[in-house]
Write a protein that holds these residues in place. Structure first.
Motif, mmCIF file in Angstrom:
data_model
loop_
_atom_site.group_PDB
_atom_site.id
_atom_site.type_symbol
_atom_site.label_atom_id
_atom_site.label_comp_id
_atom_site.label_asym_id
_atom_site.label_seq_id
_atom_site.Cartn_x
_atom_site.Cartn_y
_atom_site.Cartn_z
ATOM 1 N N SER A 359 1.152 -1.242 0.048
ATOM 2 C CA SER A 359 -0.153 0.262 -0.347
ATOM 3 C C SER A 359 0.878 0.664 0.056
ATOM 4 N N VAL A 360 0.228 2.408 -0.068
ATOM 5 C CA VAL A 360 1.171 3.570 -0.121
ATOM 6 C C VAL A 360 1.520 4.053 1.049
ATOM 7 N N ASP A 361 0.771 3.570 1.591
ATOM 8 C CA ASP A 361 1.072 3.818 3.278
ATOM 9 C C ASP A 361 2.866 2.941 3.524
ATOM 10 N N THR A 362 2.909 1.306 3.614
ATOM 11 C CA THR A 362 3.360 1.110 3.394
ATOM 12 C C THR A 362 4.805 1.172 2.848
ATOM 13 N N LEU A 363 4.689 1.895 2.089
ATOM 14 C CA LEU A 363 6.010 2.036 1.274
ATOM 15 C C LEU A 363 5.998 3.933 2.409
ATOM 16 N N ALA A 365 5.820 4.240 4.856
ATOM 17 C CA ALA A 365 7.309 4.667 5.908
ATOM 18 C C ALA A 365 8.588 3.323 5.578
ATOM 19 N N ALA A 366 8.085 2.481 4.587
ATOM 20 C CA ALA A 366 9.663 1.891 4.502
ATOM 21 C C ALA A 366 10.380 3.182 3.853
ATOM 22 N N THR A 367 9.749 3.908 2.946
ATOM 23 C CA THR A 367 10.914 4.875 1.985
ATOM 24 C C THR A 367 11.270 6.057 2.976
ATOM 25 N N GLY A 368 10.572 6.246 3.834
ATOM 26 C CA GLY A 368 10.393 7.961 4.682
ATOM 27 C C GLY A 368 10.201 9.026 3.542
ATOM 28 N N LEU A 369 9.617 8.637 2.159
ATOM 29 C CA LEU A 369 8.905 9.338 1.847
ATOM 30 C C LEU A 369 7.828 10.370 1.746
ATOM 31 N N PRO A 370 7.364 11.119 1.376
ATOM 32 C CA PRO A 370 5.862 12.062 1.866
ATOM 33 C C PRO A 370 4.657 11.438 0.492
ATOM 34 N N ALA A 371 4.058 10.853 0.840
ATOM 35 C CA ALA A 371 3.250 10.303 0.086
ATOM 36 C C ALA A 371 2.221 10.501 -1.036
ATOM 37 N N ALA A 372 2.899 12.296 -1.130
ATOM 38 C CA ALA A 372 2.761 12.392 -2.616
ATOM 39 C C ALA A 372 3.846 12.270 -3.468
ATOM 40 N N LEU A 375 3.196 8.593 -4.170
ATOM 41 C CA LEU A 375 2.870 8.363 -6.034
ATOM 42 C C LEU A 375 2.935 8.827 -6.539
ATOM 43 N N ALA A 376 3.919 9.921 -6.909
ATOM 44 C CA ALA A 376 4.668 10.435 -8.048
ATOM 45 C C ALA A 376 5.458 9.125 -8.202
ATOM 46 N N ARG A 377 6.590 8.790 -7.404
ATOM 47 C CA ARG A 377 7.347 7.782 -7.918
ATOM 48 C C ARG A 377 6.139 6.201 -8.041
ATOM 49 N N PHE A 379 3.915 6.289 -10.010
ATOM 50 C CA PHE A 379 3.219 6.885 -11.435
ATOM 51 C C PHE A 379 4.299 7.090 -12.531
ATOM 52 N N GLU A 380 5.313 7.319 -12.044
ATOM 53 C CA GLU A 380 6.884 6.818 -12.291
ATOM 54 C C GLU A 380 7.332 5.383 -13.160
ATOM 55 N N LEU A 381 6.968 4.465 -11.872
ATOM 56 C CA LEU A 381 7.498 2.854 -12.549
ATOM 57 C C LEU A 381 5.994 2.173 -12.937
ATOM 58 N N GLN A 382 5.178 2.803 -12.908
ATOM 59 C CA GLN A 382 4.091 2.224 -14.083
ATOM 60 C C GLN A 382 4.134 2.592 -14.982
ATOM 61 N N MET A 383 4.471 4.248 -15.914
ATOM 62 C CA MET A 383 5.093 4.024 -17.152
ATOM 63 C C MET A 383 5.784 3.679 -17.782
ATOM 64 N N GLY A 384 7.030 3.378 -16.634
ATOM 65 C CA GLY A 384 7.940 2.734 -17.254
ATOM 66 C C GLY A 384 8.115 0.621 -17.392
ATOM 67 N N GLY A 385 6.774 0.155 -16.739
ATOM 68 C CA GLY A 385 6.941 -0.947 -16.917
ATOM 69 C C GLY A 385 7.399 -1.606 -15.985
ATOM 70 N N TYR A 386 7.450 -1.210 -14.652
ATOM 71 C CA TYR A 386 8.183 -1.608 -13.456
ATOM 72 C C TYR A 386 7.060 -2.332 -12.519
ATOM 73 N N CYS A 387 5.964 -1.599 -12.340
ATOM 74 C CA CYS A 387 5.396 -1.892 -11.825
ATOM 75 C C CYS A 387 3.793 -2.341 -12.205
#
Length: 405
Positions: A359-363, A365-372, A375-377, A379-387
């Motif tokens: 989930s976004v909340d899990t990510l 907590a794991a990365t220390g990045l804010p939710a916004a 979500l932006a990263r 989207f980047e990963l989806q566009m690149g075909g990674y996730c």
């Protein structure tokens, strides 16, 4: 001039001798016009619901018998129940319906057509006709069926999507049933190469089931793939239709790959059809405690080939088929290393897994990045075909990544 009667492919007898201009059957026949309208005869046979598919198949090489039954005449060569069912059809309504389909760009492929899939001809009960949207060329490459449970896991979805992509890049076509779960993932993976996605419906050609896959149905057609069914227009998604559909999925393919299946899954019916008709059966190994792993694990126990990578499937194909395959390279192959991602994108990527969703909340907590930022990263990963995004805004890797070189 002597009249020339065109015999249909694989047919045994010429049609009844009608004088030129007389009504004979469902169209106005001429001495060389008979084969042009034979597809409507076989399409009408699809509408006989009160007899088995095997009984209908017994008429495929005998259109002359169909014509006699259509006219209500005595046909002692045919079982009375079949003869009565055919005679009771509303032939005029069927013909009008078929012509309406063709006006909408839906092709009727009958047993008499050269384009009718050769693999289906080997079934004991092939469909008399198919209704096809999309490119007929999709029916020509050798196909592998990728099927599985509607109640799929993140692991199963990732495997189905990844292996389907690998199969089409190897030069094969992927066929599945447009159902929820594994079928959906298989179709999505096969879209990585245009013209290699083939869906078989358990409804009429004018319906998409489930409705949530209308977008996927459209993408298959837009990518140059095809969608087909043996059920006439207006046929709803009745449960009895799907085992019948499954035999067509198995019949079109050289082999059936079962990704996930519960103990009573329809995917096991597809695998049984494949085994009974001389096709290969493949299965993905699973955790012993997985409910959706019961089917594949039991298939492997009974002799299905365990599949870990696409080469495990390709090496079982006949030598002539393997030699004719034309592998393709796609953008998704070249995007398998994260070297081109931002630093934040790589950080999010490091906490994604192909086997379980995050989930976004899990990510966060794991990365220390804010939710916004997460979500932006994503989207980047989806566009690149990674996730891939899963229901409930959960995210998982599409496949295991290669290390950057």
């Amino acid at each position: 001039m002597a009249r020339r009667w065109i015999r249909i492919r694989l047919g045994k007898r010429p049609p009844p001798r009608c004088r030129r201009g007389e009504e004979c059957g469902i169209a106005r026949w001429t001495w060389n016009g008979w084969a042009m309208d034979i597809r409507y005869l076989y399409s009408a046979l699809n509408r006989v619901h009160s007899v088995s598919t095997t009984s209908k198949a017994s008429l495929l090489d005998h259109p002359d018998l169909l014509l006699r039954m259509r006219s209500g005449g005595s046909v002692p060569e045919v079982h009375p129940s079949l003869s009565k069912a055919v005679a009771n059809l509303n032939w005029e309504a069927a013909l009008e319906e078929d012509k309406d389909l063709e006006s909408k760009g839906i092709r009727i492929l009958s047993w008499a057509d050269e384009e009718y899939p050769e693999r289906l001809r080997s079934l004991p009960d092939p469909p008399p006709a198919l209704y096809v949207r999309g490119r007929l060329e999709t029916l020509k490459p050798p196909a592998i069926a990728v099927v599985g449970s509607r109640l799929s896991t993140v692991y199963g979805l990732g495997v189905a999507r990844s292996l389907a992509g690998d199969l089409v890049r190897a030069g094969l076509c992927v066929v599945s049933g447009l159902a929820r779960g594994i079928d959906t993932a298989a179709h999505e993976g096969s879209l990585s190469v245009p013209g290699r996605a083939l869906a078989v419906l358990g409804t009429g050609p004018d319906r998409v089931y489930p409705r949530e896959n209308e977008g996927l149905h459209r993408r298959i057609l837009e990518s140059g793939g095809a969608v087909l069914t043996e059920f006439p227009p207006g046929t709803p998604p009745h449960p009895r239709n799907f085992p019948q559909r499954n035999r067509v999925i198995a019949g079109l393919a050289w082999g059936v790959l079962v990704v996930e299946a519960t103990e009573r899954s329809g995917s096991l019916i597809t695998a049984r059809f494949a085994a009974e008709t001389g096709r290969e059966v493949f299965a993905i190994p699973h955790n012993l405690t997985s409910r959706t792993g019961i089917g594949p694990n039991s298939l492997i126990q009974r002799g299905a080939k365990l599949v870990l990578q696409v080469s495990d499937v390709v090496e079982e194909l006949p030598e002539g088929i393997r030699a004719a395959l034309k592998p393709e390279t796609s953008e998704s192959d070249r995007a398998s290393t994260p070297a081109d991602l931002s630093e934040e994108g790589r950080k999010v990527l490091a906490h994604l897994s192909p086997d379980s969703a995050r989930s976004v909340d899990t990510l966060c907590a794991a990365t220390g990045l804010p939710a916004a930022e997460v979500l932006a990263r994503l989207f980047e990963l989806q566009m690149g075909g990674y996730c891939v995004e899963l229901p409930g805004m959960r995210y998982a890797l599409k496949r295991a990544l290669r290390e950057p070189t």
